[in-house]
Design an enzyme around this catalytic site. Structure first.
Site, mmCIF file in Angstrom:
data_model
loop_
_atom_site.group_PDB
_atom_site.id
_atom_site.type_symbol
_atom_site.label_atom_id
_atom_site.label_comp_id
_atom_site.label_asym_id
_atom_site.label_seq_id
_atom_site.Cartn_x
_atom_site.Cartn_y
_atom_site.Cartn_z
ATOM 1 N N GLN A 99 0.855 -1.196 0.000
ATOM 2 C CA GLN A 99 0.000 0.000 0.000
ATOM 3 C C GLN A 99 0.884 1.236 0.000
ATOM 4 O O GLN A 99 0.395 2.355 -0.106
ATOM 5 C CB GLN A 99 -0.886 0.009 1.243
ATOM 6 C CG GLN A 99 -1.811 -1.202 1.331
ATOM 7 C CD GLN A 99 -2.404 -1.358 2.725
ATOM 8 O OE1 GLN A 99 -3.396 -0.708 3.049
ATOM 9 N NE2 GLN A 99 -1.818 -2.197 3.549
ATOM 10 N N ASN A 100 2.193 1.045 0.150
ATOM 11 C CA ASN A 100 3.111 2.184 0.236
ATOM 12 C C ASN A 100 3.431 2.718 -1.154
ATOM 13 O O ASN A 100 3.419 1.979 -2.137
ATOM 14 C CB ASN A 100 4.406 1.774 0.942
ATOM 15 C CG ASN A 100 4.135 1.271 2.351
ATOM 16 O OD1 ASN A 100 3.057 1.510 2.884
ATOM 17 N ND2 ASN A 100 5.084 0.578 2.930
ATOM 18 N N ASP A 102 6.311 4.681 -1.531
ATOM 19 C CA ASP A 102 7.658 5.247 -1.352
ATOM 20 C C ASP A 102 8.753 4.578 -2.179
ATOM 21 O O ASP A 102 9.885 5.076 -2.224
ATOM 22 C CB ASP A 102 8.037 5.239 0.138
ATOM 23 C CG ASP A 102 7.923 3.848 0.782
ATOM 24 O OD1 ASP A 102 8.240 2.840 0.119
ATOM 25 O OD2 ASP A 102 7.523 3.786 1.962
ATOM 26 N N HIS A 117 -1.591 1.309 -4.292
ATOM 27 C CA HIS A 117 -1.943 2.730 -4.110
ATOM 28 C C HIS A 117 -1.057 3.639 -4.968
ATOM 29 O O HIS A 117 -0.963 4.839 -4.705
ATOM 30 C CB HIS A 117 -1.871 3.119 -2.629
ATOM 31 C CG HIS A 117 -2.966 2.501 -1.804
ATOM 32 N ND1 HIS A 117 -2.948 2.434 -0.438
ATOM 33 C CD2 HIS A 117 -4.149 1.925 -2.187
ATOM 34 C CE1 HIS A 117 -4.058 1.832 -0.003
ATOM 35 N NE2 HIS A 117 -4.791 1.514 -1.049
ATOM 36 N N CYS A 125 1.270 14.793 -15.631
ATOM 37 C CA CYS A 125 0.506 15.988 -15.997
ATOM 38 C C CYS A 125 -0.903 15.550 -16.388
ATOM 39 O O CYS A 125 -1.072 14.725 -17.296
ATOM 40 C CB CYS A 125 1.174 16.698 -17.179
ATOM 41 S SG CYS A 125 0.152 18.046 -17.822
ATOM 42 N N CYS A 152 3.832 20.883 -21.475
ATOM 43 C CA CYS A 152 2.708 21.718 -21.943
ATOM 44 C C CYS A 152 2.445 22.938 -21.054
ATOM 45 O O CYS A 152 1.585 23.755 -21.368
ATOM 46 C CB CYS A 152 1.441 20.873 -22.086
ATOM 47 S SG CYS A 152 0.630 20.502 -20.521
ATOM 48 N N SER A 192 -2.473 -1.275 9.367
ATOM 49 C CA SER A 192 -3.599 -1.280 10.310
ATOM 50 C C SER A 192 -4.766 -2.078 9.743
ATOM 51 O O SER A 192 -5.718 -2.366 10.452
ATOM 52 C CB SER A 192 -4.034 0.153 10.603
ATOM 53 O OG SER A 192 -4.497 0.762 9.409
ATOM 54 N N GLU A 218 1.011 -2.785 16.477
ATOM 55 C CA GLU A 218 -0.213 -2.742 17.284
ATOM 56 C C GLU A 218 -1.193 -3.798 16.779
ATOM 57 O O GLU A 218 -1.046 -4.287 15.661
ATOM 58 C CB GLU A 218 -0.863 -1.353 17.152
ATOM 59 C CG GLU A 218 -0.023 -0.238 17.778
ATOM 60 C CD GLU A 218 -0.474 1.148 17.326
ATOM 61 O OE1 GLU A 218 -1.612 1.519 17.638
ATOM 62 O OE2 GLU A 218 0.310 1.835 16.660
HETATM 63 P P1 OAD Z 1 -1.461 2.743 8.804
HETATM 64 O O1 OAD Z 1 -0.747 3.983 9.188
HETATM 65 O O2 OAD Z 1 -2.945 2.734 8.826
HETATM 66 O O3 OAD Z 1 -0.977 1.556 9.732
HETATM 67 C C1 OAD Z 1 0.384 1.347 9.992
HETATM 68 C C2 OAD Z 1 0.487 0.228 11.020
HETATM 69 O O4 OAD Z 1 1.876 -0.046 11.191
HETATM 70 C C3 OAD Z 1 -0.079 0.608 12.394
HETATM 71 O O5 OAD Z 1 -0.972 -0.412 12.800
HETATM 72 C C4 OAD Z 1 1.161 0.642 13.294
HETATM 73 O O6 OAD Z 1 0.908 0.099 14.579
HETATM 74 C C5 OAD Z 1 2.132 -0.241 12.557
HETATM 75 N N1 OAD Z 1 3.555 0.075 12.767
HETATM 76 C C6 OAD Z 1 4.133 1.264 13.064
HETATM 77 N N2 OAD Z 1 5.476 1.150 13.104
HETATM 78 C C7 OAD Z 1 5.761 -0.151 12.844
HETATM 79 C C8 OAD Z 1 6.976 -0.901 12.731
HETATM 80 N N3 OAD Z 1 8.178 -0.326 12.904
HETATM 81 N N4 OAD Z 1 6.881 -2.224 12.446
HETATM 82 C C9 OAD Z 1 5.659 -2.811 12.271
HETATM 83 N N5 OAD Z 1 4.484 -2.152 12.368
HETATM 84 C C10 OAD Z 1 4.535 -0.844 12.625
HETATM 85 O O7 OAD Z 1 -0.868 2.349 7.373
HETATM 86 P P2 OAD Z 1 -1.530 1.473 6.220
HETATM 87 O O8 OAD Z 1 -2.242 0.294 6.786
HETATM 88 O O9 OAD Z 1 -0.475 1.266 5.223
HETATM 89 O O10 OAD Z 1 -3.752 5.162 1.555
HETATM 90 O O11 OAD Z 1 -2.591 2.498 5.658
HETATM 91 C C11 OAD Z 1 -3.328 2.145 4.544
HETATM 92 C C12 OAD Z 1 -3.589 3.335 3.670
HETATM 93 O O12 OAD Z 1 -4.149 4.421 4.435
HETATM 94 C C13 OAD Z 1 -2.357 3.959 3.047
HETATM 95 O O13 OAD Z 1 -1.884 3.257 1.928
HETATM 96 C C14 OAD Z 1 -2.871 5.319 2.665
HETATM 97 C C15 OAD Z 1 -3.668 5.681 3.897
HETATM 98 O O14 OAD Z 1 -4.759 6.470 3.671
HETATM 99 C C16 OAD Z 1 -3.605 5.915 0.463
HETATM 100 O O15 OAD Z 1 -2.734 6.767 0.381
HETATM 101 C C17 OAD Z 1 -4.586 5.645 -0.617
#
Ligand code: OAD
Length: 247
Positions: A99-100, A102, A117, A125, A152, A192, A218
């Site tokens: 989902q990252n 980066d 994502h 553009c 453009c 999460s 978490e």
């Molecule tokens: P979240 O920020 O919702 O969740 C990140 C999870 O990683 C949390 O549950 C943290 O507890 C956990 N965490 C933090 N540090 C950690 C570590 N060092 N090792 C392991 N776990 C760790 O991120 P995503 O689930 O990726 O969407 O969020 C999903 C989407 O929400 C993203 O792709 C983005 C956002 O809106 C878009 O940009 C479309």
């Protein structure tokens, strides 16, 4: 014991699949969205990361995303990313669905990365479709706000990430769900599991018979049904798993 069980499951996987989220990049210095210190505890995502907000005022979008992009563009892969690349190289994973946006899985050497994502490393553009690296656009923000298309002159330059209100990239999502249905092990790292349809990828894998491993700082909604749940940092836990499989 749980780390050992995770290593056992992955070492015998024939079509292992990883799903990653922001937590895997937290140790590279990129803030997560939810959970402790998450971005969305400081910003309203619908405001700063929605297509309507972008279309209404690209300057406001770029002003707020400029600092976050600076951090993301300077970030380097951490031991968690590298462990996932090692699991793929050893044949224990067939791909990493992320989902990252980066690009750090690619930097760490994972060959098959499916970005559901999109990617924050490229800017498109919306007028003429020209694409250029995010780093090039970022470099001219001091003198150009909003940035203009190098071809453009248009002022709607958008990173190729999925903003709130936008459709997901169909091919990537299709690949991710096909791999989930075929997976015999699903490894979920640093998510999460709050955002759909990405959060359905592990659900589909588990329903299709995959064993499941969660590595997250978490608790997640899938903890009760997962075979192995490890609450810890990806950069600590994943290298341990790789070491146990290798040893
Ligand atoms: P979240 O920020 O919702 O969740 C990140 C999870 O990683 C949390 O549950 C943290 O507890 C956990 N965490 C933090 N540090 C950690 C570590 N060092 N090792 C392991 N776990 C760790 O991120 P995503 O689930 O990726 O969407 O969020 C999903 C989407 O929400 C993203 O792709 C983005 C956002 O809106 C878009 O940009 C479309």
């Amino acid at each position: 014991m749980t780390v050992k069980r995770a290593a056992e499951l992955l070492s015998t996987a024939g079509s292992g699949l990883a799903l990653t989220g922001a937590g895997v990049s937290a140790e590279s210095g990129i803030p997560t969205f939810r959970g402790e210190g998450g971005l969305w505890t400081k910003y309203d995502p619908v405001k700063v990361a929605s297509i309507d907000y972008f279309m209404a005022d690209p300057s406001a979008y770029w002003t707020s995303s400029r600092e976050r992009a600076r951090v993301a563009l300077a970030a380097r892969p951490n031991p968690g990313h590298r462990a996932l690349a090692a699991l793929e190289a050893a044949g224990h994973l067939v791909a990493v669905v992320t989902q990252n946006t980066d690009g750090l899985h690619q930097d760490a050497g994972t060959r098959r990365v499916i970005e559901v994502h999109g990617s924050g490393r490229t800017v498109q553009c919306l007028d003429c479709d020209n694409r250029e690296p995010r780093s090039a656009v970022q470099a001219r923000l001091d003198s150009e706000m909003p940035p203009r298309c190098a071809v453009c002159g248009g002022t709607f330059l958008k990173p190729t990430v999925v903003l709130f209100g936008e459709a997901m990239p169909q091919a990537a999502v299709g690949d991710a769900f096909a791999l989930a249905r075929a997976a015999d092990v699903i490894l979920i790292v640093g998510s999460s599991l709050a955002v759909y349809p990405a959060a359905d990828i592990p659900v589909v894998a588990i329903r299709s018979g995959a064993r499941s491993i969660i590595v997250n700082a978490e608790p997640t909604p899938l903890d009760p049904v997962a075979d192995v749940v490890i609450h810890g940092r990806a950069g600590d836990v994943l290298p341990e798993i790789v070491e146990l499989i290798g040893g």
